[in-house]
Design an enzyme around this catalytic site. Structure first.
Site, PDB file in Angstrom:
ATOM      1  N   ASP A 130      -6.628   3.342  12.886  1.00  0.00           N
ATOM      2  CA  ASP A 130      -5.495   3.914  13.044  1.00  0.00           C
ATOM      3  C   ASP A 130      -5.283   5.022  12.806  1.00  0.00           C
ATOM      4  O   ASP A 130      -4.915   5.955  12.517  1.00  0.00           O
ATOM      5  CB  ASP A 130      -4.228   2.814  12.071  1.00  0.00           C
ATOM      6  CG  ASP A 130      -4.442   2.434  13.178  1.00  0.00           C
ATOM      7  OD1 ASP A 130      -4.399   2.172  14.171  1.00  0.00           O
ATOM      8  OD2 ASP A 130      -3.657   0.849  13.054  1.00  0.00           O
TER       9      ASP A 130
ATOM     10  N   ASP B 160       0.637  -1.070   0.283  1.00  0.00           N
ATOM     11  CA  ASP B 160      -0.198   0.220  -0.173  1.00  0.00           C
ATOM     12  C   ASP B 160       0.621   1.605   0.118  1.00  0.00           C
ATOM     13  O   ASP B 160       0.383   2.047  -0.830  1.00  0.00           O
ATOM     14  CB  ASP B 160      -1.115  -0.005   0.865  1.00  0.00           C
ATOM     15  CG  ASP B 160      -1.611  -0.299   1.045  1.00  0.00           C
ATOM     16  OD1 ASP B 160      -2.295  -1.219   0.232  1.00  0.00           O
ATOM     17  OD2 ASP B 160      -2.767  -1.403   2.558  1.00  0.00           O
TER      18      ASP B 160
ATOM     19  N   ARG C 161       1.138   4.661  17.424  1.00  0.00           N
ATOM     20  CA  ARG C 161       0.380   6.108  16.672  1.00  0.00           C
ATOM     21  C   ARG C 161       0.848   7.504  16.300  1.00  0.00           C
ATOM     22  O   ARG C 161       1.250   8.121  16.237  1.00  0.00           O
ATOM     23  CB  ARG C 161      -1.143   5.868  15.849  1.00  0.00           C
ATOM     24  CG  ARG C 161      -1.494   4.417  15.485  1.00  0.00           C
ATOM     25  CD  ARG C 161      -0.426   3.868  14.432  1.00  0.00           C
ATOM     26  NE  ARG C 161      -1.008   2.138  13.705  1.00  0.00           N
ATOM     27  CZ  ARG C 161      -0.091   1.757  13.239  1.00  0.00           C
ATOM     28  NH1 ARG C 161       1.278   1.711  13.068  1.00  0.00           N
ATOM     29  NH2 ARG C 161      -0.505   0.634  12.378  1.00  0.00           N
TER      30      ARG C 161
ATOM     31  N   SER D 179      -3.881  -9.821   8.487  1.00  0.00           N
ATOM     32  CA  SER D 179      -2.847  -8.639   8.227  1.00  0.00           C
ATOM     33  C   SER D 179      -2.471  -8.143   9.760  1.00  0.00           C
ATOM     34  O   SER D 179      -3.268  -8.261  10.621  1.00  0.00           O
ATOM     35  CB  SER D 179      -3.875  -7.506   8.177  1.00  0.00           C
ATOM     36  OG  SER D 179      -3.634  -6.137   8.273  1.00  0.00           O
TER      37      SER D 179
HETATM   38  N1  ARG Z   1      -7.504  -2.981  15.973  1.00  0.00           N
HETATM   39  C1  ARG Z   1      -5.978  -2.623  16.844  1.00  0.00           C
HETATM   40  C2  ARG Z   1      -6.101  -1.322  17.354  1.00  0.00           C
HETATM   41  O1  ARG Z   1      -6.914  -0.433  16.758  1.00  0.00           O
HETATM   42  C3  ARG Z   1      -5.050  -3.345  15.909  1.00  0.00           C
HETATM   43  C4  ARG Z   1      -4.997  -3.022  14.085  1.00  0.00           C
HETATM   44  C5  ARG Z   1      -4.248  -3.296  13.262  1.00  0.00           C
HETATM   45  N2  ARG Z   1      -3.463  -3.171  12.581  1.00  0.00           N
HETATM   46  C6  ARG Z   1      -3.704  -4.827  11.565  1.00  0.00           C
HETATM   47  N3  ARG Z   1      -3.032  -4.802  10.608  1.00  0.00           N
HETATM   48  N4  ARG Z   1      -3.824  -5.413  12.834  1.00  0.00           N
HETATM   49  O2  ARG Z   1      -5.575  -0.793  17.874  1.00  0.00           O
END
Ligand code: ARG
Length: 411
Positions: free
Chosen positions: A124, A15, A95, A175
């Site tokens: 995110d 991406d 983040r 992912s």
């Molecule tokens: N749902 C989790 C959060 O909001 C992690 C998401 C991370 N991304 C992934 N591709 N697993 O903190």
């Protein structure tokens, strides 16, 4: 004079790699790539080379592991931060740190825009954009994957057309996102919350079933709410986390299967592996129970819950987080001592704790010789403490004095 500049949060994946030519062709920007090492398995030199090969005019890489641990994870640990009671916020905590790096590069490069590779369905995007715009309200954000509406297959075609190498190593159905505080797994069969996550979804932890039949006891030394040594060996916080992830993960500790409430309103099934975070939070809580009084523990728990939620929601740089952190910080001076945790087949159980600041006094607690507690004083204490409840019952036992007055209407 080149094109205006956009700073892109660059992971090296598909991406964000195709975002480089896309931002140039579709939006007319020169792209400056920024990659921040927060403990994910990343070869910074290779990522930088790939960013440049994909057309970035500059590529920054930063090793932020120490900064991540000492600022963000330290604060989260002292707050025992667990979103919805279970998720140690590993992704969420990284983040704002990445956002801050993006902002500082944007200022250095004179960029007007910042871009990230998050989709429009997750948390995110919220965290990046709130971090960036809180720190630099003048910067504008672009989220290419929210706009371009390409399928995975179309992305691969786009990559080939732009001479961007596509990682041939078999497409994982999952992912993932990784950093020092944990690994997050989504997609594939995990999208059916009724189905147990397959072993292949896990990357950091041994299956509890397959883990060793003999437990490991790990001894953690804390100072002012933070771990400073493991089994007597002093270690910087970020290194201690790496070692503990390996040790506890090997015993199957830290697997979390969470039906999670996202900021954007979606419920999603999230699987996490957070061995060190789970062990450290449990040990930290055990030490707090030993050295902090009951009312402070109870009040702190309400603060912790609010703190976890606002970190999840992307409000790291908001004044409430700073204020809650100040409260939590003020409780940590005495949170020092040692905690022993037994790691065994997926469980992490505190088996011992000691502190020079312990409120636990054997002379008060003991049922053996040397008892200093004046038991005769309890009678008077209970008389006074129980007064409101006794009065309540005594009054309530009486029949009602009169029926309510009937309404009186004037002429
Ligand atoms: N749902 C989790 C959060 O909001 C992690 C998401 C991370 N991304 C992934 N591709 N697993 O903190």
């Amino acid at each position: 004079m080149g094109l205006p500049k956009v700073v892109l949060a660059y992971s090296g994946g598909l991406d964000t790699s195709i975002a480089i030519p896309w931002l140039k062709e579709q939006k007319g920007f020169d792209v400056v790539a920024v990659t921040v090492d927060v403990g994910q398995p990343v070869d910074l030199a290779r990522v930088r080379a790939k960013a440049e090969a994909s057309g970035a005019v500059a590529a920054y890489v930063a090793d932020a592991r120490k900064e991540f641990a000492e600022e963000f994870l330290a604060s989260a640990l002292r707050a025992n931060a667990l979103y919805e009671g279970v998720y140690p916020l590993s992704t969420a905590l990284a983040r704002p740190l990445i956002g801050r790096h993006l902002v500082s590069v944007a200022r250095r490069e004179g960029a007007t825009h910042v871009a990230h590779g998050c989709t429009g369905k997750g948390n995110d995007q919220v965290r990046f954009e709130l971090a960036i715009t809180s720190l630099a309200p003048e910067l504008e954000v672009i989220a290419p994957t929210r706009e371009w509406k390409m399928t995975r297959e179309e992305e691969i075609v786009y990559a080939h057309a732009h001479d961007i190498p596509v990682d041939a190593t078999k497409a994982s159905p999952y992912s993932t996102d990784e950093n020092l505080w944990g690994r997050s797994v989504e997609c594939g069969i995990l999208e059916d919350p009724a189905v147990e996550p397959p072993e292949a979804a896990y990357g950091w932890t041994t299956s509890p079933q397959a883990a060793s039949d003999s437990p490991t006891y790990v001894r953690l030394t804390f100072h002012q709410g933070l771990p400073v040594a493991m089994d007597g060996e002093p270690l910087p916080f970020h290194e201690l986390i790496v070692r503990l992830n390996r040790l506890a993960g090997g015993h199957g500790v830290g697997r979390i299967d969470h039906l999670e409430s996202r900021v954007v309103g979606i419920k999603s099934r999230e699987v996490y592996e957070c061995p060190a975070a789970v062990v450290l939070i449990r040990a930290h809580q055990a030490l707090e129970a030993l050295v902090l009084p009951r009312d402070l523990l109870e009040f702190k728990r309400t603060v912790e819950q609010r703190y976890a939620q606002l970190v999840y929601d992307g409000l790291w740089f908001a004044p409430l987080r700073v204020a809650l952190d100040a409260f939590v910080g003020s409780t940590q001076d005495r949170v020092g001592g040692e905690v022993t945790v037994k790691l065994f087949k997926g469980s992490a159980v505190v088996t011992g704790r000691s502190s020079p600041n312990a409120l636990y006094q054997q002379a008060l607690a003991t049922y053996s010789t040397g008892d200093q507690f004046r038991q005769e004083m309890s009678e008077g204490f209970i008389y006074v403490w129980g007064l409101p409840a006794r009065t309540w019952t005594a009054i309530g036992a009486r029949p009602e004095a009169a029926s309510p007055p009937t309404a009186h209407h004037g002429s």
